[in-house]
Design a protein around this motif. Structure first.
Motif, mmCIF file in Angstrom:
data_model
loop_
_atom_site.group_PDB
_atom_site.id
_atom_site.type_symbol
_atom_site.label_atom_id
_atom_site.label_comp_id
_atom_site.label_asym_id
_atom_site.label_seq_id
_atom_site.Cartn_x
_atom_site.Cartn_y
_atom_site.Cartn_z
ATOM 1 N N LYS A 3 4.164 10.885 1.630
ATOM 2 C CA LYS A 3 4.007 9.581 0.979
ATOM 3 C C LYS A 3 4.440 8.522 1.991
ATOM 4 C CE LYS A 3 5.882 6.767 -2.770
ATOM 5 N NZ LYS A 3 6.876 6.750 -3.879
ATOM 6 N N VAL A 4 3.533 7.583 2.255
ATOM 7 C CA VAL A 4 3.742 6.567 3.283
ATOM 8 C C VAL A 4 3.472 5.190 2.675
ATOM 9 C CG1 VAL A 4 2.886 5.712 5.503
ATOM 10 C CG2 VAL A 4 3.053 8.165 5.103
ATOM 11 N N SER B 48 -2.300 14.202 3.232
ATOM 12 C CA SER B 48 -2.132 15.644 3.360
ATOM 13 C C SER B 48 -2.339 16.013 4.818
ATOM 14 C CB SER B 48 -3.093 16.402 2.446
ATOM 15 O OG SER B 48 -4.422 16.114 2.778
ATOM 16 N N VAL B 49 -1.518 16.925 5.295
ATOM 17 C CA VAL B 49 -1.527 17.305 6.708
ATOM 18 C C VAL B 49 -1.621 18.817 6.818
ATOM 19 C CG1 VAL B 49 -0.207 17.262 8.865
ATOM 20 C CG2 VAL B 49 -0.112 15.299 7.306
ATOM 21 N N THR B 50 -2.494 19.267 7.699
ATOM 22 C CA THR B 50 -2.590 20.680 8.058
ATOM 23 C C THR B 50 -2.150 20.803 9.514
ATOM 24 O OG1 THR B 50 -4.470 20.938 6.565
ATOM 25 C CG2 THR B 50 -4.124 22.677 8.193
ATOM 26 N N LEU C 210 0.826 -1.214 0.000
ATOM 27 C CA LEU C 210 0.000 0.000 0.000
ATOM 28 C C LEU C 210 0.856 1.257 0.000
ATOM 29 C CD1 LEU C 210 -2.933 -0.655 2.497
ATOM 30 C CD2 LEU C 210 -3.054 -0.402 0.034
ATOM 31 N N VAL C 211 0.587 2.115 -0.989
ATOM 32 C CA VAL C 211 1.196 3.443 -1.026
ATOM 33 C C VAL C 211 0.079 4.409 -0.698
ATOM 34 C CG1 VAL C 211 2.336 5.177 -2.457
ATOM 35 C CG2 VAL C 211 2.871 2.751 -2.758
ATOM 36 N N THR D 290 -6.325 11.332 3.938
ATOM 37 C CA THR D 290 -5.569 10.217 3.386
ATOM 38 C C THR D 290 -6.161 9.731 2.070
ATOM 39 O OG1 THR D 290 -5.027 9.508 5.620
ATOM 40 C CG2 THR D 290 -4.720 7.893 3.896
ATOM 41 N N ALA D 291 -5.290 9.407 1.129
ATOM 42 C CA ALA D 291 -5.690 8.792 -0.134
ATOM 43 C C ALA D 291 -4.815 7.567 -0.361
ATOM 44 C CB ALA D 291 -5.533 9.772 -1.293
ATOM 45 N N ILE D 292 -5.427 6.473 -0.749
ATOM 46 C CA ILE D 292 -4.691 5.245 -1.053
ATOM 47 C C ILE D 292 -4.434 5.215 -2.553
ATOM 48 C CG2 ILE D 292 -4.792 2.725 -1.057
ATOM 49 C CD1 ILE D 292 -6.640 2.976 1.420
#
Length: 168
Positions: free
Chosen positions: A122-123, A83-85, A78-79, A150-152
């Motif tokens: 990117k995780v 996005s973080v605020t 999984l990639v 989060t988006a996969i």
């Protein structure tokens, strides 16, 4: 001039000739190339290639060498793009968030942005449970973070670390 004394700003100003660019382009494709291999491809002697490679390393154009691993085979299919605020916008908060990301091996890339979100990260994770644990157990509880989205990644269409040297 001795290239060992160059700092990062000097590397930016140093002019690269066609041979340097060709060496860099070839090493991007295969960093295991020997100086003999390079010499055959760029039409210089092995000793000239060796000196040029050493100068490119010392002046910072080549920052290192690494193996590119297959994340699927190693259990990280999984990639995820997150996005973080930040909760507040100040240097201390940004520093705390950067320190958090530096400690997390799942984080492959992190970029500070302009616009609506402050960071994009990117995780890689082995599964959805691990992603959930990462977001809910690591990111959201951190004092620097206000909001996470989060988006996969469904499919990677292109992934490269290579720079477009041939076009310059």
């Amino acid at each position: 001039m001795n290239c060992a004394c160059y700092d990062d700003s000097m590397a930016e100003r140093e002019e690269l000739d066609q041979f340097d660019r060709k060496i860099l382009a070839l090493l991007q494709i295969d960093a295991r190339l020997t100086n003999n291999d390079l010499s055959e491809r760029v039409n210089l002697s092995p000793s000239q290639c060796s000196r040029r490679r050493q100068r490119l390393e010392e002046s910072g154009f080549i920052r290192g060498y690494r193996a590119v691993l297959d994340r699927d085979l190693l259990g990280f299919p999984l990639v995820n793009i997150i996005s973080v605020t930040l909760a507040t916008h100040n240097r201390d908060n940004a520093r705390r968030f950067a320190e958090l990301l530096a400690r997390l091996p799942e984080v492959q890339e992190a970029h500070a942005l302009t616009g609506e979100m402050d960071y994009i990260v990117k995780v890689v994770t082995p599964d959805l449970k691990s992603l959930s644990d990462f977001v809910n157990g690591v990111l959201l509880p951190h004092e620097a973070v206000q909001h996470v989205k989060t988006a996969i990644v469904l499919e990677t269409l292109k992934e490269t670390g290579s720079l477009p040297l041939a076009e310059r």
